[in-house]
Structures are given as structure tokens and as C-alpha cells.
Design a protein around this motif. Structure first.
Motif, PDB file in Angstrom:
ATOM      1  N   LEU A 128     -12.669  -2.060  -8.123  1.00 28.10           N
ATOM      2  CA  LEU A 128     -11.423  -1.962  -7.355  1.00 28.10           C
ATOM      3  C   LEU A 128     -11.347  -2.978  -6.225  1.00 28.10           C
ATOM      4  CD1 LEU A 128     -10.367   1.771  -6.748  1.00 28.10           C
ATOM      5  CD2 LEU A 128      -9.151   0.008  -8.041  1.00 28.10           C
ATOM      6  N   HIS A 129     -12.476  -3.372  -5.671  1.00 27.50           N
ATOM      7  CA  HIS A 129     -12.478  -4.287  -4.535  1.00 27.50           C
ATOM      8  C   HIS A 129     -12.240  -5.732  -4.941  1.00 27.50           C
ATOM      9  CE1 HIS A 129     -16.575  -4.570  -6.138  1.00 27.50           C
ATOM     10  NE2 HIS A 129     -16.638  -5.757  -5.571  1.00 27.50           N
ATOM     11  N   ARG A 130     -12.128  -6.004  -6.266  1.00 30.20           N
ATOM     12  CA  ARG A 130     -11.964  -7.380  -6.739  1.00 30.20           C
ATOM     13  C   ARG A 130     -10.489  -7.694  -6.961  1.00 30.20           C
ATOM     14  NH1 ARG A 130     -16.749  -7.864 -11.342  1.00 30.20           N
ATOM     15  NH2 ARG A 130     -18.362  -6.736 -10.174  1.00 30.20           N
ATOM     16  N   LYS A 131     -10.036  -8.823  -6.438  1.00 27.18           N
ATOM     17  CA  LYS A 131      -8.626  -9.199  -6.560  1.00 27.18           C
ATOM     18  C   LYS A 131      -8.219  -9.516  -7.992  1.00 27.18           C
ATOM     19  CE  LYS A 131      -8.113 -10.995  -1.855  1.00 27.18           C
ATOM     20  NZ  LYS A 131      -7.781 -12.179  -1.013  1.00 27.18           N
ATOM     21  N   GLN A 132      -9.174  -9.929  -8.814  1.00 25.48           N
ATOM     22  CA  GLN A 132      -8.833 -10.281 -10.193  1.00 25.48           C
ATOM     23  C   GLN A 132      -8.789  -9.067 -11.124  1.00 25.48           C
ATOM     24  OE1 GLN A 132     -11.572 -11.063  -8.511  1.00 25.48           O
ATOM     25  NE2 GLN A 132     -13.302 -11.616  -9.826  1.00 25.48           N
ATOM     26  N   THR A 133      -9.090  -7.879 -10.585  1.00 27.50           N
ATOM     27  CA  THR A 133      -8.992  -6.651 -11.381  1.00 27.50           C
ATOM     28  C   THR A 133      -7.536  -6.188 -11.431  1.00 27.50           C
ATOM     29  OG1 THR A 133     -11.232  -5.949 -10.779  1.00 27.50           O
ATOM     30  CG2 THR A 133      -9.736  -4.243 -11.547  1.00 27.50           C
ATOM     31  N   HIS A 134      -7.118  -5.714 -12.581  1.00 26.72           N
ATOM     32  CA  HIS A 134      -5.788  -5.129 -12.749  1.00 26.72           C
ATOM     33  C   HIS A 134      -5.954  -3.664 -13.144  1.00 26.72           C
ATOM     34  CE1 HIS A 134      -3.238  -8.887 -12.870  1.00 26.72           C
ATOM     35  NE2 HIS A 134      -4.465  -9.377 -12.927  1.00 26.72           N
ATOM     36  N   VAL A 135      -5.313  -2.764 -12.404  1.00 28.83           N
ATOM     37  CA  VAL A 135      -5.340  -1.336 -12.718  1.00 28.83           C
ATOM     38  C   VAL A 135      -3.964  -0.937 -13.229  1.00 28.83           C
ATOM     39  CG1 VAL A 135      -5.765   0.993 -11.862  1.00 28.83           C
ATOM     40  CG2 VAL A 135      -7.049  -0.935 -10.905  1.00 28.83           C
ATOM     41  N   VAL A 136      -3.934  -0.351 -14.413  1.00 29.14           N
ATOM     42  CA  VAL A 136      -2.667  -0.020 -15.069  1.00 29.14           C
ATOM     43  C   VAL A 136      -2.581   1.504 -15.222  1.00 29.14           C
ATOM     44  CG1 VAL A 136      -1.202  -0.391 -17.080  1.00 29.14           C
ATOM     45  CG2 VAL A 136      -2.773  -2.198 -16.332  1.00 29.14           C
ATOM     46  N   PHE A 137      -1.595   2.100 -14.551  1.00 34.92           N
ATOM     47  CA  PHE A 137      -1.365   3.543 -14.666  1.00 34.92           C
ATOM     48  C   PHE A 137      -0.258   3.772 -15.698  1.00 34.92           C
ATOM     49  CE2 PHE A 137      -3.127   2.983 -10.419  1.00 34.92           C
ATOM     50  CZ  PHE A 137      -4.115   3.960 -10.402  1.00 34.92           C
ATOM     51  N   VAL A 138      -0.560   4.580 -16.698  1.00 34.30           N
ATOM     52  CA  VAL A 138       0.381   4.765 -17.809  1.00 34.30           C
ATOM     53  C   VAL A 138       0.860   6.212 -17.923  1.00 34.30           C
ATOM     54  CG1 VAL A 138      -0.514   2.829 -19.143  1.00 34.30           C
ATOM     55  CG2 VAL A 138      -1.552   5.093 -19.424  1.00 34.30           C
ATOM     56  N   GLY A 139       0.527   7.054 -16.928  1.00 32.52           N
ATOM     57  CA  GLY A 139       0.951   8.445 -16.982  1.00 32.52           C
ATOM     58  C   GLY A 139       1.166   9.010 -15.593  1.00 32.52           C
ATOM     59  N   TYR A 140       1.596  10.245 -15.554  1.00 36.70           N
ATOM     60  CA  TYR A 140       1.921  10.916 -14.293  1.00 36.70           C
ATOM     61  C   TYR A 140       0.664  11.075 -13.435  1.00 36.70           C
ATOM     62  CZ  TYR A 140       3.693  14.368 -11.014  1.00 36.70           C
ATOM     63  OH  TYR A 140       4.060  15.021  -9.874  1.00 36.70           O
ATOM     64  N   GLN A 141       0.825  10.836 -12.128  1.00 36.02           N
ATOM     65  CA  GLN A 141      -0.276  10.981 -11.162  1.00 36.02           C
ATOM     66  C   GLN A 141       0.089  12.112 -10.181  1.00 36.02           C
ATOM     67  OE1 GLN A 141      -3.071   8.887 -11.642  1.00 36.02           O
ATOM     68  NE2 GLN A 141      -1.834   8.394 -13.435  1.00 36.02           N
ATOM     69  N   ALA A 142      -0.610  13.229 -10.294  1.00 31.70           N
ATOM     70  CA  ALA A 142      -0.282  14.405  -9.484  1.00 31.70           C
ATOM     71  C   ALA A 142      -0.659  14.190  -8.023  1.00 31.70           C
ATOM     72  CB  ALA A 142      -0.999  15.638 -10.025  1.00 31.70           C
ATOM     73  N   GLU A 143       0.020  14.928  -7.154  1.00 30.06           N
ATOM     74  CA  GLU A 143      -0.281  14.899  -5.719  1.00 30.06           C
ATOM     75  C   GLU A 143      -1.760  15.208  -5.494  1.00 30.06           C
ATOM     76  OE1 GLU A 143       1.400  14.194  -3.089  1.00 30.06           O
ATOM     77  OE2 GLU A 143       3.533  14.308  -3.580  1.00 30.06           O
ATOM     78  N   GLY A 144      -2.380  14.450  -4.600  1.00 27.61           N
ATOM     79  CA  GLY A 144      -3.756  14.718  -4.225  1.00 27.61           C
ATOM     80  C   GLY A 144      -4.799  14.024  -5.070  1.00 27.61           C
ATOM     81  N   THR A 145      -4.407  13.370  -6.164  1.00 26.80           N
ATOM     82  CA  THR A 145      -5.382  12.699  -7.022  1.00 26.80           C
ATOM     83  C   THR A 145      -5.647  11.279  -6.525  1.00 26.80           C
ATOM     84  OG1 THR A 145      -3.651  11.908  -8.532  1.00 26.80           O
ATOM     85  CG2 THR A 145      -4.671  14.031  -9.041  1.00 26.80           C
ATOM     86  N   THR A 146      -6.788  10.745  -6.934  1.00 25.17           N
ATOM     87  CA  THR A 146      -7.109   9.359  -6.591  1.00 25.17           C
ATOM     88  C   THR A 146      -6.062   8.410  -7.155  1.00 25.17           C
ATOM     89  OG1 THR A 146      -9.465   9.889  -6.552  1.00 25.17           O
ATOM     90  CG2 THR A 146      -8.877   7.567  -6.758  1.00 25.17           C
ATOM     91  N   GLY A 147      -5.612   8.678  -8.380  1.00 28.65           N
ATOM     92  CA  GLY A 147      -4.583   7.832  -8.982  1.00 28.65           C
ATOM     93  C   GLY A 147      -3.315   7.794  -8.162  1.00 28.65           C
ATOM     94  N   ARG A 148      -2.873   8.955  -7.663  1.00 26.79           N
ATOM     95  CA  ARG A 148      -1.650   9.015  -6.862  1.00 26.79           C
ATOM     96  C   ARG A 148      -1.822   8.218  -5.573  1.00 26.79           C
ATOM     97  NH1 ARG A 148       2.639  12.563  -7.353  1.00 26.79           N
ATOM     98  NH2 ARG A 148       4.148  12.294  -5.693  1.00 26.79           N
TER      99      ARG A 148
END
Length: 457
Positions: free
Chosen positions: A351-371
């Protein structure tokens, strides 16, 4: 017929609805609450009913927020039949054994770090509880109207959300209840479209995306292509948190369909999830439920589940070895909301690398790391460490397994006499927006379910 709402009544997860009819008591779904640690702690609370008094359980589909507390229900005394569509019944042990394994591991870790005087940690349920629950499961096909209790009939119809996902029809006392389960968008790859239902005396409908419209799927696929191209040029990795059931299979489908024009052979693709590998096998066994387009892809393209550059990593050592690869890497791993699972290890490493791409493809509930990442957090806490978020973030909403406001409106519009409607499985903002649109379009005042609310059919 009387319905009492207990879970997913003001939030998205923890689906749990009780029905009394013809002198019988049955439950629609028994899902796990997901989100913040405080929210998930509620899973251990007593059920708001006596499990031994229930006569049957009906499950809409195999996502953990709809089936995740079934073993706990059995552990606490439920002994009735559990009805599920055939593919759902095949997915259940995979999902539940994984959940039990996580619960057992977390309890073991907590006890290892326990200080004197602290209570001993106990898992929510164990793998033995899962096996006990599975012995009660009675699979049913789509379209078979069946008497499941004296005076109560049940029929499943395809909801187009994940393999085996079902719209539930219940008949009792001359009344008919329809529960949408989770509805998928029309045109979802692999799956058939949700079935339209014409008649009901009461409709319970999900509302996850009741306040928004998804991007067109073709536009979304172009966006995904662009993300992959950018990531390749920048020499980074693509991390995709994805649930083992649903989005994982669709992603592999698109990789196969666009094998040549996306130059997918240049990538190393890792499905870093033993559970997802087992789910893929279930999809393969139930290919008769696929739509025509998917059958064509299976016939004319590389098999999406057997791509030549697809690596399924089952052991922890195999998963850790992915860290040694610097570029040309796509990792699909659970959990889909990044609140547990192997995706967190990859986040911690990249996550700390600028060349990394994170793609979220679904719902992210309140309180989760994804959200938190989607909402722009600069730091997230993973395994007790603060990790900087320098990676590029992408929310690809057009791949959602849930239909959007337009799809929900259209599905409800298929009912001929505009039956009473209760909105479940949605946060208040989404439900209020959907209720407003339904009132304006159809002249129906939709009710918003709350825990403890009762409604007579």
C-alpha cells in the motif's frame, strides 16, 4: 402471516427476518454482521428469538452476511430443516468452514496474548458446528414450488447476484410473501438476469445501492482495461480485494474474454485464496446455470478458471512468495471489504508504494479497512501496524454484484398490483432515496425495516 425484522434492518449486513405463518415459525437468512470490530462483536449476542422454537430456515444465497450465523443458530439449539438452492448448498460448507477457521484462529491468537484476569476467548462457532449445520440442509432447484412445512410452500427463483442466489416466494394462509434476497444487475456476466415476479401480498426488497446508479458495464470494462495498462506502464502491482463468490469469477471471466486485446498473457495472475479455488470448482459443476454469453466464452476463449498464467495459491508459503514479485502482478484475494484475509498481507506489503493500484469491485461496509481506503484515508491500521496509503485507488462500481436504484425500481415495477413494500439490506441514506423514488413513481409508501418492527401480511 406476520414478519418480524431483526437484521439488515438499517444496515447492509446481518440479514435476519422471522416469519410466523400457519402456526409455523421460520427464518429468512441468518447472516453475519460485518464492519467495525464493535459491529462484528454483536454476532455473539443472543438471538432475538428462541432458536429451538424455529421450525425451518430459508437461505437466499451463500454470501456470509446471509448465512454466516447458521452454525451458531444450530449450536444454540435449532434443529429444523435448512432450505437452500442447490448451488447455494454446495457453496455453504466452503464459506462457513472458512469463517469457522478464521474464528478459531482469532480465538487462539487472543488467548495467546491474553493477560492475567482476562476471560478466555471462545470462537463464535467451530468447524464441528458447521458440519452439524450442513446435515440439516435440504437443497432445492429453481422453480420447484414445495411444501416445506405444514401449510407453508416455498419456491426459489434466480436472483442474478451470485451462483445459486435466490428470490424467495412463500405462500401461507392464502397470502404470498416475496423476499428479493440480493438482486444482481441485468447483463451480469456468467449469471442469468433476476426473475421478475408478478404477484405478492408483501415484498421485502434489498436496497444496498438504492441511492445511486452504476456506471454502464461497458464503460466499467474500459476503465478496468485502462487501470491494467497504467499499472503495467508504471511497473507496479494490481491488488483486488474480492469476495470468493461472485466478483472473483467475473474478473476471471473478463480476463479470458479480453485475453488478446488486453494482452493478459503478460501478467502473472494470482488467485490468493484457497476458498476461492474451491468456489471456482462449484461454478464449474453448475455451468448449467450460466447465461448464453458465458457459455460462449467457455467455448471460444481460454477457460476463465484455467488461464495459463493463473496461479492458485493455497498455502501460506505460496502466498508469502508473491511478495518477491515486483511488477506485472495481479492479486485477487479476500476479503472483499479488506477487513480480514490475505488481502491485508498484500496491503501491508504494497500500500505504501505509489506504483501499486488497488481496485475495489464491491460494496465496502462502514468500519471496514476497504471503506476507509475508499474514503481517502492516508493511513490504515493492519495487524497492529499503521500503514501509509500511497497506492492509487480505484472504485469500479460497475462490477457490483448488486443492482442499482434503476434495477431495484424496475424489479419492483414488475409486480402487477404494487404490493406493500419493506426495504431491507441497506443503509438509511440509500433506503430513504429509494423509498422517495418509489413513492414518486409508483405511489407506494415503502416502509424501512427496523430491528423489532413487525408487519402483518
Amino acid at each position: 402471516m406476520r414478519v418480524k425484522f431483526h437484521g439488515a434492518a438499517g444496515e447492509v449486513t446481518g440479514s435476519l427476518h422471522e416469519v410466523e405463518a400457519a402456526g409455523q415459525r421460520l427464518l429468512l437468512d441468518c447472516g453475519m454482521i460485518q464492519g467495525s470490530p464493535e459491529a462484528e462483536a454483536r454476532n455473539a449476542d443472543p438471538f432475538p428469538f428462541e432458536p429451538t422454537a424455529l421450525d425451518a430456515l430459508v437461505l437466499s444465497h451463500a454470501h456470509i452476511d446471509h448465512i454466516g450465523r447458521v452454525p451458531l443458530l444450530v449450536q444454540r439449539g435449532f434443529r429444523g430443516p435448512i432450505y437452500a438452492q442447490k448451488a447455494t448448498a454446495d457453496l455453504m460448507p466452503i464459506m462457513l468452514l472458512d469463517a469457522a477457521g478464521i474464528a478459531e484462529s482469532e480465538a487462539m491468537r487472543a488467548n495467546r496474548d491474553r493477560r492475567r484476569g482476562q476471560p478466555v476467548a471462545v470462537p463464535l462457532y467451530t468447524k464441528d458446528d458447521v458440519h452439524a449445520a450442513m446435515r440439516l440442509v435440504k437443497p432445492l432447484p429453481y422453480g420447484a414450488r414445495t411444501e416445506v412445512l405444514p401449510g407453508v410452500e416455498l419456491c426459489f427463483h434466480d436472483a442474478g447476484h451470485i451462483l445459486g442466489s435466490s428470490i424467495v416466494e412463500l405462500w401461507a394462509e392464502g397470502r404470498k410473501l416475496v423476499f428479493s434476497g440480493d438482486l444482481g444487475p441485468k447483463g451480469t456476466p456468467i449469471l442469468r438476469d433476476p426473475v421478475d415476479i408478478a404477484e405478492a401480498d408483501l415484498v421485502l426488497m434489498e436496497s444496498t445501492y438504492g441511492d445511486r446508479l452504476h456506471r454502464e458495464r461497458a464503460e466499467t470494462i474500459r476503465e478496468l482495461e485502462g487501470i491494467l495498462d497504467d499499472a503495467w506502464r508504471q511497473g507496479g502491482a494490481v491488488l483486488i480485494p474480492a469476495f470468493a463468490v461472485g466478483r472473483t469469477q467475473e474478473l476471471l471471466y473478463w480476463f479470458a474474454k479480453h485475453w488478446d486485446d488486453w494482452k493478459m498473457s503478460r501478467w502473472q495472475i494470482f488467485l490468493d485464496s484457497p476458498m476461492a479455488a474451491k468456489v471456482v470448482d462449484v461454478y464449474d459443476r453448475h455451468h448449467g446455470l450460466f447465461d448464453d454469453d458465458a457459455k460462449a466464452v467457455w467455448r471460444d476463449q481460454p477457460n476463465p478458471f484455467k488461464l495459463p498464467n493463473l496461479h492458485v495459491t493455497e498455502s501460506v508459503d505460496e502466498s508469502m512468495a508473491i511478495n518477491r514479485i515486483e511488477r506485472g502482478l495481479i492479486v485477487i484475494a479476500g476479503s472483499g471489504m479488506a477487513n480480514a484475509g490475505r488481502i491485508l498481507h498484500h496491503f501491508k506489503h504494497r500500500l505504501h508504494r505509489k506504483q501499486t493500484h488497488v481496485v475495489f469491485v464491491g460494496y465496502q461496509a462502514e468500519g471496514t479497512t476497504g471503506r476507509r481506503i475508499v474514503d481517502g484515508a492516508q493511513w490504515v491500521r493492519i495487524h497492529g501496524h499503521d500503514v501509509r496509503v500511497a497506492a492509487k485507488r480505484h472504485t469500479v462500481g460497475g462490477l457490483s454484484a448488486h443492482t442499482d436504484q434503476r434495477g431495484l425500481m424496475d424489479w419492483y415495477g414488475g409486480f402487477e398490483k404494487r404490493p406493500p413494500l419493506v426495504l431491507v439490506h441497506g443503509e438509511d441514506k440509500a433506503r430513504e432515496a429509494l423509498a422517495g423514488e418509489i413513492g414518486e413513481t409508483y405511489g407506494v409508501q415503502a416502509m424501512l425495516a427496523r430491528p423489532g418492527l413487525e408487519h402483518e401480511v
